[in-house]
Scaffold this motif. Structure first.
Motif, mmCIF file in Angstrom:
data_model
loop_
_atom_site.group_PDB
_atom_site.id
_atom_site.type_symbol
_atom_site.label_atom_id
_atom_site.label_comp_id
_atom_site.label_asym_id
_atom_site.label_seq_id
_atom_site.Cartn_x
_atom_site.Cartn_y
_atom_site.Cartn_z
ATOM 1 N N GLY A 162 -5.667 14.305 20.178
ATOM 2 C CA GLY A 162 -4.163 14.504 20.450
ATOM 3 C C GLY A 162 -3.342 15.673 19.631
ATOM 4 O O GLY A 162 -2.153 15.786 19.969
ATOM 5 N N ALA A 163 -4.231 16.121 19.063
ATOM 6 C CA ALA A 163 -3.557 17.355 18.170
ATOM 7 C C ALA A 163 -4.487 18.743 17.773
ATOM 8 O O ALA A 163 -5.093 18.668 16.904
ATOM 9 N N PRO A 164 -5.068 18.977 19.209
ATOM 10 C CA PRO A 164 -5.992 20.186 19.007
ATOM 11 C C PRO A 164 -5.877 21.313 18.227
ATOM 12 O O PRO A 164 -6.861 21.981 17.773
ATOM 13 N N GLU A 165 -4.436 21.585 18.070
ATOM 14 C CA GLU A 165 -4.079 22.865 17.360
ATOM 15 C C GLU A 165 -4.171 22.712 15.779
ATOM 16 O O GLU A 165 -3.772 23.354 15.071
ATOM 17 N N GLU A 166 -4.247 21.294 15.479
ATOM 18 C CA GLU A 166 -3.759 21.146 14.104
ATOM 19 C C GLU A 166 -4.752 20.093 13.444
ATOM 20 O O GLU A 166 -5.224 19.143 13.987
ATOM 21 N N GLU A 167 -5.209 20.391 12.246
ATOM 22 C CA GLU A 167 -6.170 19.720 11.340
ATOM 23 C C GLU A 167 -5.439 19.554 9.865
ATOM 24 O O GLU A 167 -5.098 20.633 9.485
ATOM 25 N N LEU A 168 -5.526 18.494 9.507
ATOM 26 C CA LEU A 168 -4.962 18.067 8.399
ATOM 27 C C LEU A 168 -5.931 18.222 6.995
ATOM 28 O O LEU A 168 -7.166 18.000 7.343
ATOM 29 N N ARG A 169 -5.550 18.896 5.975
ATOM 30 C CA ARG A 169 -6.498 18.918 4.966
ATOM 31 C C ARG A 169 -6.719 17.910 4.385
ATOM 32 O O ARG A 169 -5.954 16.712 4.393
ATOM 33 N N PRO A 170 -8.207 17.678 3.681
ATOM 34 C CA PRO A 170 -8.365 16.251 2.847
ATOM 35 C C PRO A 170 -7.345 16.108 1.860
ATOM 36 O O PRO A 170 -6.666 16.985 1.068
ATOM 37 N N ASP A 171 -6.894 14.905 1.676
ATOM 38 C CA ASP A 171 -5.784 14.621 1.076
ATOM 39 C C ASP A 171 -6.119 13.269 0.404
ATOM 40 O O ASP A 171 -6.390 12.059 0.815
ATOM 41 N N TYR A 172 -6.202 13.347 -1.021
ATOM 42 C CA TYR A 172 -6.723 12.354 -2.090
ATOM 43 C C TYR A 172 -5.483 11.663 -2.467
ATOM 44 O O TYR A 172 -5.501 10.731 -3.447
ATOM 45 N N ASN A 173 -4.273 11.903 -2.096
ATOM 46 C CA ASN A 173 -3.216 11.363 -2.644
ATOM 47 C C ASN A 173 -2.075 11.154 -1.140
ATOM 48 O O ASN A 173 -0.817 11.595 -1.593
ATOM 49 N N VAL A 174 -2.445 10.544 -0.496
ATOM 50 C CA VAL A 174 -1.449 10.343 0.680
ATOM 51 C C VAL A 174 -0.387 9.552 0.333
ATOM 52 O O VAL A 174 -0.617 8.273 -0.238
ATOM 53 N N ALA A 175 0.814 10.035 0.557
ATOM 54 C CA ALA A 175 2.007 9.484 0.009
ATOM 55 C C ALA A 175 2.956 9.263 1.247
ATOM 56 O O ALA A 175 2.821 9.932 2.272
ATOM 57 N N PRO A 176 3.896 8.208 1.212
ATOM 58 C CA PRO A 176 4.845 8.065 2.320
ATOM 59 C C PRO A 176 5.731 9.408 2.697
ATOM 60 O O PRO A 176 5.832 9.990 1.901
ATOM 61 N N PRO B 76 -7.111 5.687 9.422
ATOM 62 C CA PRO B 76 -8.311 5.858 8.886
ATOM 63 C C PRO B 76 -7.973 6.120 7.349
ATOM 64 O O PRO B 76 -7.272 7.007 7.256
ATOM 65 N N ALA B 77 -8.814 5.749 6.448
ATOM 66 C CA ALA B 77 -8.813 6.007 4.982
ATOM 67 C C ALA B 77 -10.209 5.923 4.617
ATOM 68 O O ALA B 77 -10.988 5.250 5.069
ATOM 69 N N ASP B 78 -10.284 6.424 3.380
ATOM 70 C CA ASP B 78 -11.447 6.261 2.438
ATOM 71 C C ASP B 78 -11.270 5.193 1.565
ATOM 72 O O ASP B 78 -12.197 4.670 0.896
ATOM 73 N N GLY B 79 -9.939 5.199 0.965
ATOM 74 C CA GLY B 79 -9.812 4.134 0.330
ATOM 75 C C GLY B 79 -8.419 3.934 -0.091
ATOM 76 O O GLY B 79 -7.578 4.826 0.269
ATOM 77 N N TYR B 80 -7.686 3.150 -1.166
ATOM 78 C CA TYR B 80 -6.395 3.242 -1.611
ATOM 79 C C TYR B 80 -6.121 2.879 -2.744
ATOM 80 O O TYR B 80 -7.175 2.500 -3.554
ATOM 81 N N TYR B 81 -5.133 3.349 -3.405
ATOM 82 C CA TYR B 81 -4.622 2.948 -4.822
ATOM 83 C C TYR B 81 -3.746 1.895 -5.104
ATOM 84 O O TYR B 81 -2.821 1.602 -4.143
ATOM 85 N N GLU B 82 -3.904 0.981 -6.146
ATOM 86 C CA GLU B 82 -3.002 0.020 -6.387
ATOM 87 C C GLU B 82 -2.992 0.002 -7.999
ATOM 88 O O GLU B 82 -3.982 0.709 -8.879
ATOM 89 N N CYS C 145 0.782 -1.338 -0.003
ATOM 90 C CA CYS C 145 0.041 -0.011 0.090
ATOM 91 C C CYS C 145 1.098 1.100 -0.161
ATOM 92 O O CYS C 145 1.500 1.489 1.019
ATOM 93 N N GLY C 146 1.073 1.915 -1.159
ATOM 94 C CA GLY C 146 1.793 3.174 -1.401
ATOM 95 C C GLY C 146 1.072 4.315 -1.443
ATOM 96 O O GLY C 146 1.834 5.312 -1.401
ATOM 97 N N ARG C 147 -0.263 4.434 -1.588
ATOM 98 C CA ARG C 147 -0.864 5.646 -1.846
ATOM 99 C C ARG C 147 -2.148 5.336 -1.097
ATOM 100 O O ARG C 147 -2.951 4.385 -1.446
ATOM 101 N N TYR C 148 -2.905 6.269 -0.309
ATOM 102 C CA TYR C 148 -4.217 6.107 -0.240
ATOM 103 C C TYR C 148 -4.910 7.761 -0.019
ATOM 104 O O TYR C 148 -4.367 8.551 -0.099
ATOM 105 N N ALA C 149 -6.197 7.510 0.102
ATOM 106 C CA ALA C 149 -6.965 8.634 0.223
ATOM 107 C C ALA C 149 -7.360 8.929 1.683
ATOM 108 O O ALA C 149 -8.251 7.793 2.240
#
Length: 252
Positions: free
Chosen positions: A24-38, A109-115, A2-6
């Motif tokens: 655990g990170a109340p001051e930080e929120e990640l943006r929606p990421d449709y191309n999560v990479a290592p 957590p992920a919405d899905g992954y790419y292969e 699994c090398g990429r996911y959403a």
């Protein structure tokens, strides 16, 4: 592998979905990421005592980690880029993952992954008249649209070049456990993320469960029909591309 996911859900959605007690990170929120990479920052659900808390009882938390596990004994954190996956067949024995498998398990957590499927391209022939070969990306996701809880491990690494009070003195990283892919998914790629069923979340996250064989029994590959898949644009090949269009079915 699994090398990429959403992972595009809002933090509040994950806090509710995973019944998290502490952000655990109340001051930080990640943006929606449709191309999560290592090496990117990702959300992780884990259960452990709160730092500097008087009560040492483990608490379910949502934390932000980096994808690519760096073992505590590593001399250089760059090894994390090569440890984005841990094979279920060897995760309990490999030195890089053994201790984390016993005590530091998490859900990613992920919405899905790419292969990528290495099939024959029906397009133009290449040199010598042979059909050009290309890898077609597929997006694989829960058929019912639910969140996918990938089995993961996390680890702490101390940067000895930084003082104790430096917020960057500790690096917390993670890896995705993978298993063999069966049926139609196995045709696309022979590996897939190990997905933890909702009824096993609490047991998987329990830091009190330290017996490797007991933890291994919680790792059951997704059954037939739970995941759907469709081809997507090769735009996902470039990590700089990011947006909901990446998961849209490829027009045929």
């Amino acid at each position: 592998m699994c090398g990429r996911y959403a992972s595009a859900r809002k933090k509040y959605e994950l806090l509710e979905e995973f019944q998290v007690a502490v952000d655990g990170a109340p001051e930080e929120e990640l943006r929606p990421d449709y191309n999560v990479a290592p090496t990117k920052k990702v959300y992780a659900v884990l259960t452990r005592p709160l730092k500097d808390a008087e009560n040492a009882e483990p608490v379910r938390q949502l934390r932000i980690l980096r994808w690519g596990l760096v073992p505590s004994w590593a001399k250089d954190p760059s090894v994390g880029s090569r440890m984005i996956n841990a094979r279920v067949e060897t995760v309990a024995e490999k030195p890089s993952f053994r201790r984390a498998f016993e005590r530091r398990r998490c859900l990613l957590p992920a919405d899905g992954y790419y292969e990528w499927y290495a099939g024959e391209d029906a397009g133009q022939a290449g040199g010598g008249g042979r059909a050009a070969k290309r890898k077609q990306p597929y997006y694989i996701h829960p058929a019912d649209g639910s969140v996918m809880a990938m089995a993961g491990l996390y680890e702490f690494w101390r940067d000895r070049t930084r003082p104790d009070d430096d917020p960057e003195a500790w690096r917390v990283t993670c890896t995705v456990i993978t298993t063999s892919a069966q049926d139609e998914l196995g045709r696309i790629h022979d590996r897939m993320p190990m997905i933890i069923a909702r009824e096993r979340w609490a047991d998987w996250l329990d830091p009190g469960l330290t017996a490797a064989e007991e933890a291994r029994r919680l790792l059951v590959p997704a059954g037939p029909g739970l995941l759907a898949h469709h081809p997507v644009s090769t735009d996902v090949n470039n990590v700089r591309n990011n947006g909901p269009e990446l998961i849209e079915p490829l027009a045929v």
